[in-house]
Enzyme design. Structure first.
Site, mmCIF file in Angstrom:
data_model
loop_
_atom_site.group_PDB
_atom_site.id
_atom_site.type_symbol
_atom_site.label_atom_id
_atom_site.label_comp_id
_atom_site.label_asym_id
_atom_site.label_seq_id
_atom_site.Cartn_x
_atom_site.Cartn_y
_atom_site.Cartn_z
ATOM 1 N N ASN A 132 0.804 -1.235 0.000
ATOM 2 C CA ASN A 132 0.000 0.000 0.000
ATOM 3 C C ASN A 132 0.831 1.277 0.000
ATOM 4 O O ASN A 132 0.429 2.251 -0.634
ATOM 5 C CB ASN A 132 -1.029 -0.019 1.140
ATOM 6 C CG ASN A 132 -0.409 -0.062 2.490
ATOM 7 O OD1 ASN A 132 0.679 -0.605 2.663
ATOM 8 N ND2 ASN A 132 -1.074 0.499 3.477
ATOM 9 N N GLU A 230 3.963 -3.842 12.224
ATOM 10 C CA GLU A 230 3.007 -2.759 11.942
ATOM 11 C C GLU A 230 1.867 -3.403 11.172
ATOM 12 O O GLU A 230 2.039 -3.787 10.013
ATOM 13 C CB GLU A 230 3.662 -1.653 11.103
ATOM 14 C CG GLU A 230 4.846 -0.975 11.760
ATOM 15 C CD GLU A 230 4.484 -0.078 12.933
ATOM 16 O OE1 GLU A 230 3.287 0.042 13.251
ATOM 17 O OE2 GLU A 230 5.411 0.478 13.545
ATOM 18 N N CYS A 264 -3.388 1.814 6.401
ATOM 19 C CA CYS A 264 -3.604 1.171 7.703
ATOM 20 C C CYS A 264 -4.152 2.170 8.717
ATOM 21 O O CYS A 264 -4.770 1.775 9.697
ATOM 22 C CB CYS A 264 -2.315 0.563 8.203
ATOM 23 S SG CYS A 264 -0.959 1.717 8.160
ATOM 24 N N GLU A 439 7.995 2.580 15.091
ATOM 25 C CA GLU A 439 8.921 3.036 14.067
ATOM 26 C C GLU A 439 8.991 4.556 14.143
ATOM 27 O O GLU A 439 8.177 5.201 14.795
ATOM 28 C CB GLU A 439 8.433 2.611 12.680
ATOM 29 C CG GLU A 439 8.422 1.097 12.504
ATOM 30 C CD GLU A 439 8.139 0.684 11.072
ATOM 31 O OE1 GLU A 439 7.010 0.919 10.599
ATOM 32 O OE2 GLU A 439 9.059 0.143 10.423
HETATM 33 P P1 NAD Z 1 0.210 -9.085 3.684
HETATM 34 O O1 NAD Z 1 0.320 -9.431 5.116
HETATM 35 O O2 NAD Z 1 -0.514 -10.010 2.798
HETATM 36 O O3 NAD Z 1 1.655 -8.925 3.044
HETATM 37 C C1 NAD Z 1 2.607 -8.034 3.562
HETATM 38 C C2 NAD Z 1 3.993 -8.522 3.182
HETATM 39 O O4 NAD Z 1 4.228 -9.763 3.827
HETATM 40 C C3 NAD Z 1 4.176 -8.775 1.681
HETATM 41 O O5 NAD Z 1 5.486 -8.396 1.312
HETATM 42 C C4 NAD Z 1 4.025 -10.286 1.588
HETATM 43 O O6 NAD Z 1 4.719 -10.835 0.499
HETATM 44 C C5 NAD Z 1 4.654 -10.739 2.890
HETATM 45 N N1 NAD Z 1 4.223 -12.054 3.354
HETATM 46 C C6 NAD Z 1 3.056 -12.699 3.069
HETATM 47 N N2 NAD Z 1 3.034 -13.904 3.678
HETATM 48 C C7 NAD Z 1 4.201 -14.016 4.362
HETATM 49 C C8 NAD Z 1 4.749 -15.028 5.193
HETATM 50 N N3 NAD Z 1 4.103 -16.168 5.442
HETATM 51 N N4 NAD Z 1 5.964 -14.809 5.762
HETATM 52 C C9 NAD Z 1 6.617 -13.647 5.536
HETATM 53 N N5 NAD Z 1 6.155 -12.664 4.745
HETATM 54 C C10 NAD Z 1 4.946 -12.846 4.172
HETATM 55 O O7 NAD Z 1 -0.384 -7.615 3.667
HETATM 56 P P2 NAD Z 1 -0.734 -6.720 2.390
HETATM 57 O O8 NAD Z 1 -2.009 -7.241 1.843
HETATM 58 O O9 NAD Z 1 0.448 -6.603 1.502
HETATM 59 O O10 NAD Z 1 -0.937 -5.291 3.071
HETATM 60 C C11 NAD Z 1 -2.142 -4.903 3.628
HETATM 61 C C12 NAD Z 1 -2.096 -4.987 5.140
HETATM 62 O O11 NAD Z 1 -0.993 -4.269 5.657
HETATM 63 C C13 NAD Z 1 -3.300 -4.363 5.788
HETATM 64 O O12 NAD Z 1 -3.801 -5.195 6.807
HETATM 65 C C14 NAD Z 1 -2.767 -3.077 6.397
HETATM 66 O O13 NAD Z 1 -3.483 -2.579 7.473
HETATM 67 C C15 NAD Z 1 -1.392 -3.468 6.754
HETATM 68 N N6 NAD Z 1 -0.540 -2.283 6.862
HETATM 69 C C16 NAD Z 1 -0.160 -1.838 8.095
HETATM 70 C C17 NAD Z 1 0.625 -0.693 8.217
HETATM 71 C C18 NAD Z 1 1.071 -0.205 9.554
HETATM 72 O O14 NAD Z 1 2.012 0.578 9.599
HETATM 73 N N7 NAD Z 1 0.480 -0.609 10.651
HETATM 74 C C19 NAD Z 1 1.015 -0.010 7.083
HETATM 75 C C20 NAD Z 1 0.612 -0.482 5.850
HETATM 76 C C21 NAD Z 1 -0.168 -1.629 5.752
#
Ligand code: NAD
Length: 460
Positions: A132, A230, A264, A439
């Protein structure tokens, strides 16, 4: 040969390039190179490490137009947002370039000698980034990690690797030594999981979904590996009747639909004091006319497409069933382009049931729920009735109430009479299932170093 992933433009659904995806061997090799680069990088004199980070910031500054254009094409971000994001990387690097020379320890009074503390870098840090905000979230990890003397392996999200790859090249061009920052596009289940299991990776910084974050935390436990998480959010935007209702309502679209709601920190639950509910809804309906959904390259556009067909489907399920019938209480909607692209219109719901999925679950799209509350205690109760606790806003002219409610809401980042969440100079992170650790801000290097205590006896 590595498998290759095709990258799509979410505004047109057209392919814009391919990226090789690292497999297990390439991941292990990159981690090994980062481990080899670590001893020399930690020994770089603080002023020289600072200079290299400033040069990296300058290289990013010179590439802002290119980086922004890449993000518009790869993530569908509006050009204004993408330029802000590239500028944020520069600013975060500049901010943490001052850190190596200021990462001071303590001298603690003790009997029989002198006691001093050191901040030792951890080693190789693995950073896992979501789709995102590909650029800022990468930089919030790598800038303080590098400043503290760690080397970094960074995995961008499968859907959005292009700007991260370019940032890795810019680091090298700026003189950051080989192996100090390695960008490794690949699958989460391959590259991301290897960061968790590989013993040379001493910390994982993960930003993404709460479901994957839980799995990473459990995996890191095996080696007592340091972890920062996060995760998701479902933040409350609490509007009291005594606030400047015009300002509060005008800020709702930006607070909820920024980056098409794929944020997020999206304030996706708007809680309005009951006597002014109708007035706020009317003001919001007129504020919605300023949301211009369309070609993200157009400077007048304020909202682009969603990232993928899958994300659009997931968002739509909160509003419509498979036959296009509404499953939620739709108050009003903006418009969105038809034809190619993963478009979804900005949507305002007024759910009547407190357990409606649109009101309780993170939607991660341009859908906001508006519900009434009765008094301050009721507002705090509803705001805290969530597994998440990332951000939120409080709108009131009563300063005592602003502070009381800020203290009472269980969330890491709150704004009073504002919908801004993130500044690189202030700490960012979540309560409850929104995360673990912080962070940014002045203390970010603490998350990338161990405190070592050394006692020197002065007895003759
Ligand atoms: P996601 O959890 O599907 O993926 C995030 C990252 O993790 C990607 O690079 C993905 O390839 C990797 N990943 C997936 N499975 C994994 C595993 N088993 N082991 C290690 N890495 C793995 O999330 P998304 O769909 O890419 O992003 C959306 C989510 O991120 C939303 O829930 C959003 O709220 C959250 N988000 C949080 C923040 C914050 O700062 N709190 C910021 C941005 C997004």
């Amino acid at each position: 040969m590595s498998p290759v992933r095709q990258i799509l433009n979410p505004a047109t659904e057209e392919p814009i390039g391919t990226v090789p995806m690292a497999g297990p061997e390439e991941t292990d090799a990159a981690i090994a190179r980062a481990a080899v680069a670590f001893p020399a990088w930690r020994q770089v004199a603080p002023a020289d490490r600072a200079l290299l980070l400033r040069r990296f910031a300058a290289a990013v500054d010179a590439a802002i137009d290119d980086l922004a254009a890449l993000e518009v094409a790869n993530a569908g971000h509006t050009i204004a947002l993408a330029r802000w994001e590239a500028g944020n990387v520069r600013d975060v690097l500049t901010y943490y370039s001052a850190a190596p020379e200021r990462h001071v320890g303590q001298q603690i009074p003790v009997a029989g000698g002198v006691d001093i503390t050191f901040h030792e870098p951890l080693g190789v840090v693995g950073i896992i980034v979501p789709w995102n905000f590909p650029m800022p979230i990468a930089a919030w990890g790598f800038a303080p990690a590098l400043a503290a003397g760690n080397t970094v392996v960074l995995k961008p999200a499968e859907l959005t690797p292009l700007t991260a790859v370019r940032l890795g090249e810019l680091a090298l061009e700026a003189g950051i030594p080989e192996g100090v920052l390695t960008v490794l596009p690949g699958k989460g289940t391959v590259v991301g999981e290897r960061f968790v299991t590989h013993p040379a990776v001493r910390k994982v910084v993960f930003t993404g979904s709460t479901a994957v974050g839980k799995r990473i935390m459990a995996g890191c436990a095996d080696q007592v590996k340091r972890v920062t998480l996060e995760l998701g959010g479902k933040s409350a935007n609490v509007i009291f009747a005594d606030s400047d209702l015009g300002k509060a309502a005008a800020a709702i679209p930006d607070g909820a639909f920024d980056n098409a709601g794929q944020d997020c920190c999206a304030r996706s639950r708007v809680l309005v004091e009951r006597p002014v509910l109708d007035e706020v809804l009317a003001l919001l309906e007129s504020a919605m006319t300023s949301v211009r959904v369309g070609d993200p390259r157009d400077a007048a556009t304020t909202m682009g497409p969603l990232i993928s067909a899958g994300q659009r489907e997931a968002v739509a399920r909160f509003v419509y069933d498979g036959d296009g019938r509404a499953v939620a209480d739709v108050a009003f909607q903006g418009s969105a382009p038809s034809g190619p692209g993963f478009w979804f219109p900005p949507t305002v719901l007024t759910p009547s049931a407190p357990d409606s999925p649109a009101f309780t679950d993170e939607i991660f799209g341009p859908v906001v729920c508006v519900v009434p509350f009765d008094d301050e205690a009721d507002a705090v109760r509803i705001a805290n009735d969530s597994a998440y606790g990332l951000s939120g806003s409080i709108w009131t002219r009563d300063i005592g109430r602003a502070l009381r409610v800020s203290r009472a809401i269980d969330a890491g980042n709150l704004s009073v009479n504002s919908h801004a969440s993130v500044r690189y100079s202030t700490p960012f992170g979540g309560f409850k299932q929104s995360g673990f650790g912080r962070e940014l801000g002045p203390s970010a290097l603490d998350a990338f170093s161990e405190t070592k205590n050394v006692f020197l006896a002065t007895d003759a």
